[in-house]
Enzyme design. Structure first.
Site, PDB file in Angstrom:
ATOM      1  CG  HIS A 280      -1.681  -0.711   3.209  1.00  0.00           C
ATOM      2  ND1 HIS A 280      -0.598  -1.551   3.255  1.00  0.00           N
ATOM      3  CD2 HIS A 280      -1.220   0.544   3.435  1.00  0.00           C
ATOM      4  CE1 HIS A 280       0.472  -0.829   3.530  1.00  0.00           C
ATOM      5  NE2 HIS A 280       0.129   0.445   3.640  1.00  0.00           N
ATOM      6  CG  ASP A 337      -3.129   8.460   3.867  1.00  0.00           C
ATOM      7  OD1 ASP A 337      -2.504   9.145   4.689  1.00  0.00           O
ATOM      8  OD2 ASP A 337      -2.599   7.865   2.927  1.00  0.00           O
TER       9      ASP A 337
END
Ligand code: ACO
Length: 403
Positions: A280, A337
């Site tokens: 991320h 996700d």
């Protein structure tokens, strides 16, 4: 203490920051994120508390208006949303034109963009009534648009919304109801979906939200701005990662469940393969949303007595990657996700719809940012600069003299 007005009109040194890693594009009072400590708060409230206690539209209200609604405010809001869930019958005709195998994200962004042709009465970003009614239309209609995109792909008749149902129930019924059978909405699925929508609802200046702000900064209408945001979300490096992640887990399953092989492949830069659902831009320790979703994943699989080898593969992959020097050095952890797809599978949502669900969740965040931007007295059109690297000045060469 920063007085933005002092910066107005200044030009000067242009900074180069590819991917805007260290560039703040705006001030914002909506979402607080601390990537080092894995903290996420909407309007000051920790994501963990909101995910445990709230209904999705309560969180939407919080993000958009800045405060949690009272009972009465929530009831009024619910009522407002439920009167706008239908799509205009002419808008429904759009679905006839799309190929049956069209990706539902493409349908979503097209139909939302087309809303600006149907609601020309409310396109002025500076008129409070226009903005209010457009926000309500968007929030109310997006689940219908999404469920119909799925019905189109499965060749089944469209199911119209039932307005006594709550937001998630209504969506699930429109997705899974068929004329020949009554569809009982499972309360476990409703609460799992509610939780997923909440944890996706905002995430400050991510790619799609920045897109919504960028498009909106030109005073384009809200439907055009949100449609652009949906397109940005579709990419596999952003919201499309949930679909790509489950595809990857299925590939590992079909390839003999050798997770180590895929961890090694992800380290090899040559073929460009990455572990989807890992890494991320901001979280460098853990993604608090992934922690919430992993726990919810456990709960739903256990409660429903479902065994999904994909979940086991995900856990093994996480374990193997988190022990690997490459991933440790680069602070790569599972993101939002990584486990969301396993829950969607448990609910029966097809893979192509995963990113659509993300879009439904993110809509309140996009709207809140669009609204915050327009309320800013110092709003300017977004217009980054560049560092030019092309040729210096040269004389024009007539076509017959070019080699
Ligand atoms: N698998 C393998 N290596 C990775 C991964 C991954 N998933 N993610 C990053 N890396 C590596 C990069 O190759 C790079 O290595 P290097 O320093 O040797 O060149 C390093 O880690 C830093 O990666 P960047 O791509 O520079 O990080 P950035 O902040 O630009 O990208 C992103 C973040 C896009 C999320 C990235 O981690 C990625 O591609 N992840 C996979 C896709 C994904 O899950 N996206 C969803 C993000 S969450 C969301 O949008 C909802």
């Amino acid at each position: 203490g920063l007085d933005i007005s002092k910066l107005r009109g200044t030009t000067g040194v242009v900074t180069l920051d590819p991917g805007y890693v260290n560039t703040g594009s705006t001030t914002s009072g909506i979402t607080f994120l601390n990537g080092e400590e894995g903290v996420l708060r909407y309007r000051g409230y920790p994501i963990e508390q909101l995910a445990e206690n709230c209904e999705f539209i309560e969180v939407a209200y919080l993000l958009i208006y800045g405060e949690l609604p009272t009972d009465e405010q929530l009831e009024v809001y619910r009522e407002k949303l439920s009167t706008h869930t239908m799509l205009h019958e002419d808008l429904r005709l759009f679905y006839d034109g799309f190929p049956r195998d069209a990706h539902p994200m493409a349908i979503l962004s097209s139909v939302v963009g087309a809303m600006s042709t149907f609601y020309q009465d409310s396109l002025d970003p500076h008129d409070d009534w226009h903005v209010e009614v457009s926000m309500v239309r968007l929030l109310a209609k997006l689940p219908t648009i999404a469920a119909w995109a799925y019905k189109k792909s499965s060749g089944q008749p469209f199911v119209y919304p039932k307005n006594h149902l709550n937001y998630c129930e209504n969506f699930l019924r429109m997705m899974f109801s068929v004329p020949t059978e009554d569809y009982e909405v499972d309360p476990d699925f409703v609460s799992a979906l509610n939780l997923l929508l909440i944890v996706h609802a905002d995430h400050e200046q991510n790619c799609s939200t920045s897109t919504v702000r960028m498009v909106g900064s030109s005073n384009a209408n809200i439907f055009a701005s949100i449609s652009a945001g949906i397109s940005a979300l579709w990419g596999p490096l952003h919201g499309g990662a949930n679909e790509a992640c489950v595809n990857m887990l299925e590939r590992i399953r079909d390839d003999g469940c050798n997770v180590k092989k895929y961890v090694d492949m992800a380290k090899d830069k040559e073929d460009g393969f990455r572990l989807m659902g890992f890494g991320h831009r901001v979280y460098k320790n853990f993604d608090p949303r992934a922690t919430i979703i992993k726990a919810a994943c456990h709960r739903i699989l256990e409660k429903q007595k479902l065994e999904d080898p994909i979940f086991d593969i995900a856990r093994q992959l996480e374990e193997a990657a988190l022990k690997d020097e490459y991933f440790i050095e680069r602070h790569l952890y599972p993101n939002v996700d990584f486990y969301s797809g396993v829950i969607y599978r448990a609910i029966g949502i097809p893979e192509k719809m995963f990113t659509v669900l993300f879009a439904i969740g993110r809509l309140p965040g996009w709207i809140a940012h669009w609204r915050e931007m327009h309320a800013d007295p110092h709003k300017r059109i977004c217009r980054p600069r560049q560092i030019y690297t092309g040729p210096t000045v040269r004389e024009f060469v007539p076509i017959d003299q070019r080699s």
